[in-house]
Design a protein around this motif. Sequence first.
Motif, PDB file in Angstrom:
ATOM      1  N   ASP A 114      48.384  18.904 -54.538  1.00 47.60           N
ATOM      2  CA  ASP A 114      47.897  19.719 -53.433  1.00 47.60           C
ATOM      3  C   ASP A 114      49.044  19.878 -52.444  1.00 47.60           C
ATOM      4  OD1 ASP A 114      46.669  20.963 -51.346  1.00 47.60           O
ATOM      5  OD2 ASP A 114      45.030  19.524 -51.126  1.00 47.60           O
ATOM      6  N   CYS A 115      49.702  21.030 -52.497  1.00 49.47           N
ATOM      7  CA  CYS A 115      50.902  21.244 -51.682  1.00 49.47           C
ATOM      8  C   CYS A 115      50.613  21.212 -50.184  1.00 49.47           C
ATOM      9  CB  CYS A 115      51.546  22.578 -52.056  1.00 49.47           C
ATOM     10  SG  CYS A 115      52.269  22.582 -53.717  1.00 49.47           S
ATOM     11  N   SER A 116      49.341  21.374 -49.806  1.00 44.89           N
ATOM     12  CA  SER A 116      49.015  21.312 -48.381  1.00 44.89           C
ATOM     13  C   SER A 116      49.255  19.919 -47.804  1.00 44.89           C
ATOM     14  CB  SER A 116      47.553  21.726 -48.158  1.00 44.89           C
ATOM     15  OG  SER A 116      46.670  20.798 -48.771  1.00 44.89           O
ATOM     16  N   ASN A 117      49.369  18.929 -48.698  1.00 41.90           N
ATOM     17  CA  ASN A 117      49.640  17.555 -48.247  1.00 41.90           C
ATOM     18  C   ASN A 117      51.131  17.269 -48.105  1.00 41.90           C
ATOM     19  OD1 ASN A 117      46.880  16.900 -48.261  1.00 41.90           O
ATOM     20  ND2 ASN A 117      46.939  16.390 -50.455  1.00 41.90           N
ATOM     21  N   TYR A 118      51.966  18.274 -48.372  1.00 37.77           N
ATOM     22  CA  TYR A 118      53.416  18.053 -48.343  1.00 37.77           C
ATOM     23  C   TYR A 118      54.112  19.143 -47.522  1.00 37.77           C
ATOM     24  CZ  TYR A 118      52.393  14.951 -52.253  1.00 37.77           C
ATOM     25  OH  TYR A 118      51.887  13.954 -53.058  1.00 37.77           O
ATOM     26  N   ARG A 119      53.623  19.372 -46.328  1.00 43.14           N
ATOM     27  CA  ARG A 119      54.197  20.410 -45.474  1.00 43.14           C
ATOM     28  C   ARG A 119      55.340  19.870 -44.620  1.00 43.14           C
ATOM     29  NH1 ARG A 119      48.380  22.982 -43.499  1.00 43.14           N
ATOM     30  NH2 ARG A 119      47.902  24.087 -45.460  1.00 43.14           N
ATOM     31  N   GLY A 120      56.223  20.784 -44.231  1.00 43.20           N
ATOM     32  CA  GLY A 120      57.337  20.406 -43.374  1.00 43.20           C
ATOM     33  C   GLY A 120      58.449  19.715 -44.130  1.00 43.20           C
ATOM     34  N   GLY A 121      59.524  19.398 -43.422  1.00 44.89           N
ATOM     35  CA  GLY A 121      60.677  18.761 -44.046  1.00 44.89           C
ATOM     36  C   GLY A 121      60.351  17.414 -44.641  1.00 44.89           C
ATOM     37  N   ALA A 122      59.580  16.596 -43.909  1.00 43.88           N
ATOM     38  CA  ALA A 122      59.218  15.270 -44.410  1.00 43.88           C
ATOM     39  C   ALA A 122      58.320  15.387 -45.632  1.00 43.88           C
ATOM     40  CB  ALA A 122      58.509  14.474 -43.318  1.00 43.88           C
ATOM     41  N   GLY A 123      57.417  16.366 -45.594  1.00 46.35           N
ATOM     42  CA  GLY A 123      56.519  16.574 -46.729  1.00 46.35           C
ATOM     43  C   GLY A 123      57.277  17.002 -47.974  1.00 46.35           C
ATOM     44  N   THR A 124      58.283  17.862 -47.780  1.00 50.77           N
ATOM     45  CA  THR A 124      59.097  18.320 -48.910  1.00 50.77           C
ATOM     46  C   THR A 124      59.827  17.152 -49.562  1.00 50.77           C
ATOM     47  OG1 THR A 124      59.424  20.512 -47.918  1.00 50.77           O
ATOM     48  CG2 THR A 124      61.004  19.824 -49.600  1.00 50.77           C
ATOM     49  N   LYS A 125      60.365  16.256 -48.739  1.00 49.05           N
ATOM     50  CA  LYS A 125      61.062  15.091 -49.282  1.00 49.05           C
ATOM     51  C   LYS A 125      60.106  14.176 -50.046  1.00 49.05           C
ATOM     52  CE  LYS A 125      64.821  14.934 -45.897  1.00 49.05           C
ATOM     53  NZ  LYS A 125      65.499  14.137 -44.834  1.00 49.05           N
ATOM     54  N   ARG A 126      58.891  14.002 -49.512  1.00 48.33           N
ATOM     55  CA  ARG A 126      57.901  13.166 -50.204  1.00 48.33           C
ATOM     56  C   ARG A 126      57.501  13.796 -51.542  1.00 48.33           C
ATOM     57  NH1 ARG A 126      53.214  12.864 -48.420  1.00 48.33           N
ATOM     58  NH2 ARG A 126      53.240  14.358 -46.687  1.00 48.33           N
ATOM     59  N   LEU A 127      57.403  15.132 -51.560  1.00 50.98           N
ATOM     60  CA  LEU A 127      57.052  15.817 -52.803  1.00 50.98           C
ATOM     61  C   LEU A 127      58.168  15.669 -53.830  1.00 50.98           C
ATOM     62  CD1 LEU A 127      55.098  17.578 -54.375  1.00 50.98           C
ATOM     63  CD2 LEU A 127      56.155  19.597 -53.320  1.00 50.98           C
ATOM     64  N   GLU A 128      59.423  15.773 -53.383  1.00 51.82           N
ATOM     65  CA  GLU A 128      60.555  15.599 -54.302  1.00 51.82           C
ATOM     66  C   GLU A 128      60.550  14.186 -54.880  1.00 51.82           C
ATOM     67  OE1 GLU A 128      63.958  16.539 -51.961  1.00 51.82           O
ATOM     68  OE2 GLU A 128      63.729  18.731 -52.189  1.00 51.82           O
ATOM     69  N   THR A 129      60.259  13.193 -54.052  1.00 54.06           N
ATOM     70  CA  THR A 129      60.176  11.812 -54.536  1.00 54.06           C
ATOM     71  C   THR A 129      59.055  11.664 -55.539  1.00 54.06           C
ATOM     72  OG1 THR A 129      61.041  10.950 -52.436  1.00 54.06           O
ATOM     73  CG2 THR A 129      59.832   9.412 -53.846  1.00 54.06           C
ATOM     74  N   HIS A 130      57.939  12.322 -55.280  1.00 53.84           N
ATOM     75  CA  HIS A 130      56.795  12.302 -56.198  1.00 53.84           C
ATOM     76  C   HIS A 130      57.193  12.900 -57.548  1.00 53.84           C
ATOM     77  CE1 HIS A 130      52.652  12.043 -57.334  1.00 53.84           C
ATOM     78  NE2 HIS A 130      52.477  13.353 -57.392  1.00 53.84           N
ATOM     79  N   TYR A 131      57.896  14.014 -57.503  1.00 53.68           N
ATOM     80  CA  TYR A 131      58.361  14.658 -58.733  1.00 53.68           C
ATOM     81  C   TYR A 131      59.324  13.753 -59.500  1.00 53.68           C
ATOM     82  CZ  TYR A 131      56.449  19.263 -57.412  1.00 53.68           C
ATOM     83  OH  TYR A 131      55.623  20.318 -57.106  1.00 53.68           O
ATOM     84  N   GLU A 132      60.241  13.118 -58.777  1.00 52.54           N
ATOM     85  CA  GLU A 132      61.230  12.250 -59.423  1.00 52.54           C
ATOM     86  C   GLU A 132      60.555  11.088 -60.137  1.00 52.54           C
ATOM     87  OE1 GLU A 132      63.852  11.150 -56.315  1.00 52.54           O
ATOM     88  OE2 GLU A 132      64.888  13.099 -56.246  1.00 52.54           O
TER      89      GLU A 132
END
Length: 220
Positions: free
Chosen positions: A14-32
């Motif tokens: 759910d991309c709405s949980n990963y908004r903003g710069g901090a959210g983008t970094k958390r999403l990248e970590t999730h992907y990794e």
Amino acid sequence: MCDSYFVVVVMQVDCSNYRGGAGTKRLETHYEKCQLRLEEAVWTQARCASCMELVTGMRYGEWLQSDLPVHPSPARFVAFDEGEPPTLYVDENAGAGKPKWSLAQGVGPKTLETDNSRSNRLHKPTLRGILGPRAEIWEGLKGGPVVGDCDTVLTTALASIAQGSSGEGVSAFLTSLFSLSPLFKPENWQAAQPLLATREVEVQTMEMERMRIEEERVRA
């Protein structure tokens, strides 16, 4: 093993949980973390549309309307660049209509296009010049004896992995078979016979060892 490629859904985000710069970094970590998990898994059990068509002798859409059982196939997560973890894609349509797969993490084509079988099988021109020439599905092989024998061997190997029986040995066995894909092709299946014979001896040896250990445990 049939030398075709398809998309496997490994997680929902759910991309709405990963908004903003901090959210983008958390999403990248999730992907990794997901990439590392898939890299460690190496093999997965999947419903491959091409293998299903070969085993049943039917088009994938026809099989979906039938009562015939699923024939799962061993499949490997694809890394488009050697040494890199499996590539992740995101469906920009979020399940609404035909998927539109775009690169989310890793090395690979910017987009992937699926065919019209509704199986997430990739449209072959999508991979042209990336993974080498793609194999065709040989109409004359569908439902044939080689396909049946191959299906039996792969089903047994998958069962061994699922049961945790000598997983590393089974994985090495599947990797060797994978090097001969498309395995359903008669000449490739013939070339695989020495591997199959060796694997049969290994399985018999492991079973004898298991029985010996069980007998010793009972005596003790």
